[in-house]
Design an enzyme around this catalytic site. Sequence first.
Site, PDB file in Angstrom:
ATOM      1  N   ASP B  78       0.857  -1.199   0.000  1.00  0.00           N
ATOM      2  CA  ASP B  78       0.000   0.000   0.000  1.00  0.00           C
ATOM      3  C   ASP B  78       0.889   1.243   0.000  1.00  0.00           C
ATOM      4  O   ASP B  78       1.897   1.293   0.702  1.00  0.00           O
ATOM      5  CB  ASP B  78      -0.872  -0.042   1.261  1.00  0.00           C
ATOM      6  CG  ASP B  78      -1.788   1.158   1.368  1.00  0.00           C
ATOM      7  OD1 ASP B  78      -2.887   1.089   0.796  1.00  0.00           O
ATOM      8  OD2 ASP B  78      -1.390   2.146   2.012  1.00  0.00           O
ATOM      9  N   LEU B  79       0.528   2.241  -0.780  1.00  0.00           N
ATOM     10  CA  LEU B  79       1.333   3.465  -0.817  1.00  0.00           C
ATOM     11  C   LEU B  79       0.938   4.367   0.356  1.00  0.00           C
ATOM     12  O   LEU B  79      -0.254   4.619   0.551  1.00  0.00           O
ATOM     13  CB  LEU B  79       1.104   4.227  -2.134  1.00  0.00           C
ATOM     14  CG  LEU B  79       1.488   3.523  -3.436  1.00  0.00           C
ATOM     15  CD1 LEU B  79       1.278   4.468  -4.614  1.00  0.00           C
ATOM     16  CD2 LEU B  79       2.939   3.065  -3.410  1.00  0.00           C
ATOM     17  N   ASP B 121      -4.624   2.580  -4.258  1.00  0.00           N
ATOM     18  CA  ASP B 121      -3.148   2.571  -4.208  1.00  0.00           C
ATOM     19  C   ASP B 121      -2.640   1.276  -3.582  1.00  0.00           C
ATOM     20  O   ASP B 121      -1.564   1.240  -3.001  1.00  0.00           O
ATOM     21  CB  ASP B 121      -2.660   3.794  -3.409  1.00  0.00           C
ATOM     22  CG  ASP B 121      -3.249   3.839  -2.006  1.00  0.00           C
ATOM     23  OD1 ASP B 121      -4.167   3.031  -1.726  1.00  0.00           O
ATOM     24  OD2 ASP B 121      -2.802   4.666  -1.202  1.00  0.00           O
TER      25      ASP B 121
END
Lengths: 380, 202
Positions: B78-79, B121
């Site tokens: 996950d960003l 994301d």
Amino acid sequence: MIAKVFKSTDNSLLFALENLKEEIEKEFNSFDFLIFSVHSKYDYNDINYYIKKVFKNADYVAFNGIDSFVDNSIVEGVSCCVIKFVKDGKISTFFIEDISFDNSLKQTVDYLNENKEKLHIIIGSLGSNKVKIGEFIEKLSLKLNYQPVNNIIGGISSGIINDNEAIVYQYIDNRIIKNGFVILSFENVSYEIGISLGFKPYGITYEVKKADDYKIYSIDDGKKFSDVIKNFMEKIDNKDIRYLWYTPIYFLDETDGYVATIRTIKDVKEEYIEFFGPIKRHQKFKFSFGDSEILLEEDKRNALDLKEKMPYPELIFNFSCIARQYVLEDKQKEEIELYTSILNAHLFGFFTFGEIGPDKNFKKLKLYNETSLLLALEEK
Amino acid sequence: MREKIKIKILQALLEEVTKKYDDSITEKEKLLQKMFEMAVNDSLTGLYNRQYMQNYLLNLIKKAKRNKNEKFAVIFLDLDNFKSINDSFGHNKGDEILKEVANILKNSFRECDLVSRYGGDEFVIIVENPSFEVLDNLKSRLRNIIETEFKDFGISVSIGFSCFPKDISNVKDEEEIINKLLTIADNRMYENKKERKDKKLS
């Protein structure tokens, strides 16, 4: 009806007509109508004059036919079909001197709609640069208010080309019809029509992408059709366009239940391929192939079908494309021999620059190419 | 003379017809390929989509049931701080960054591994027969690459992974196994995110 066909190949039009008259008078005391096919080697300005001079007040129609069919013979001269009715048969004529999409189209549509009970034989010219006969026929077809369209048949006159002018005219009532047509309307006759294509479609289907008039510019996803044809000609290793008449394109009219029309290539240009009949965008087609054996086989089937419908016709008309004759090679005569032997009647016709007739489902009128149309009739 | 020409015409006709068939087959193949790509790929990043990843997992589980030695890992990535990119620089910039991250991920794994976009994301990578040392190293390696690449935007990554069959016990249903593997990896990714946040604060 008593009908008979006569021929003369005398190089003088006057002498040819006098020969014909002499032969006709041996067999007929009187007659009702004369139909002449005249080769374009004779001066077209003389045709009405000499017919009137020789046959006086006879009712007639004449047209240019590069070669005509007189029973089993192919004639390069003057030929004449003599018709004498013995019951209630009648012939009347209708003509348009210059075809257009307004007045003359309306006049013709009105005439045909008012005379839907009659049989109409139409002999036309090529039309003008503005209005070609093929487009006129298609527009006319859409305006007819009756079904089935099984009472109109004919062909485009054929002749030699002098100084870019094709001598393919009709002659009636002291008029020379250059950009129009003549209709011979028969009353109180029974008739049957047969259509012989003969060419067999091959391979996968193409779609016309860009077309105009009698021309195809591109196909499928925009490929230049002239490139396909030029490539084809390179493989044949011969630039004579007439060889492409063995492999005309075969249009599949799916909206009409897969009824086919053949189109013959007239010219190969850098940007387009020109045909002898109208082409429309989105039409689908295949290449086809035919030779004399295939064509004659189909002719035989056509004549036998007609014989079944009308066992004893009194006269047969045949309108057969000039390009088809090229493909028939030395068996040109066999086509008419087949027709006369199967149908056992006198035959009159000519090599056409296009054939006019109904589609196979008798829904619309079409201008055909490389087709042989057969009409058998008897007086009621 | 005409007979020879007629043979040539038939040959040319056959060649043209064959060529047209070939063109048509190629066009159909291209169309099928395009349709397949549209069905399995994420339209923005070009990575496999979530549906394809889940089907792939299902097949791996079936394979593993036949071959007891089969192992694989599900990596959840996950960003961090991505929402602020969209808010500050706009969605176009956000999309651009997602595409670049996708490229980095594609280049960081083997061809036999499956890299997919899970949504937003989040990315899921499936690695067959992984060495666990490699997986551990991967966390820091990926974080380094992404943090360096997007230094100006302050982007980092949180990563968690689950392992088959190690993390799955007594679960037989394949759909349930998939859910469990994804949930475990997701939870571990959040733990990782939280740990790093706490570390930063302390």
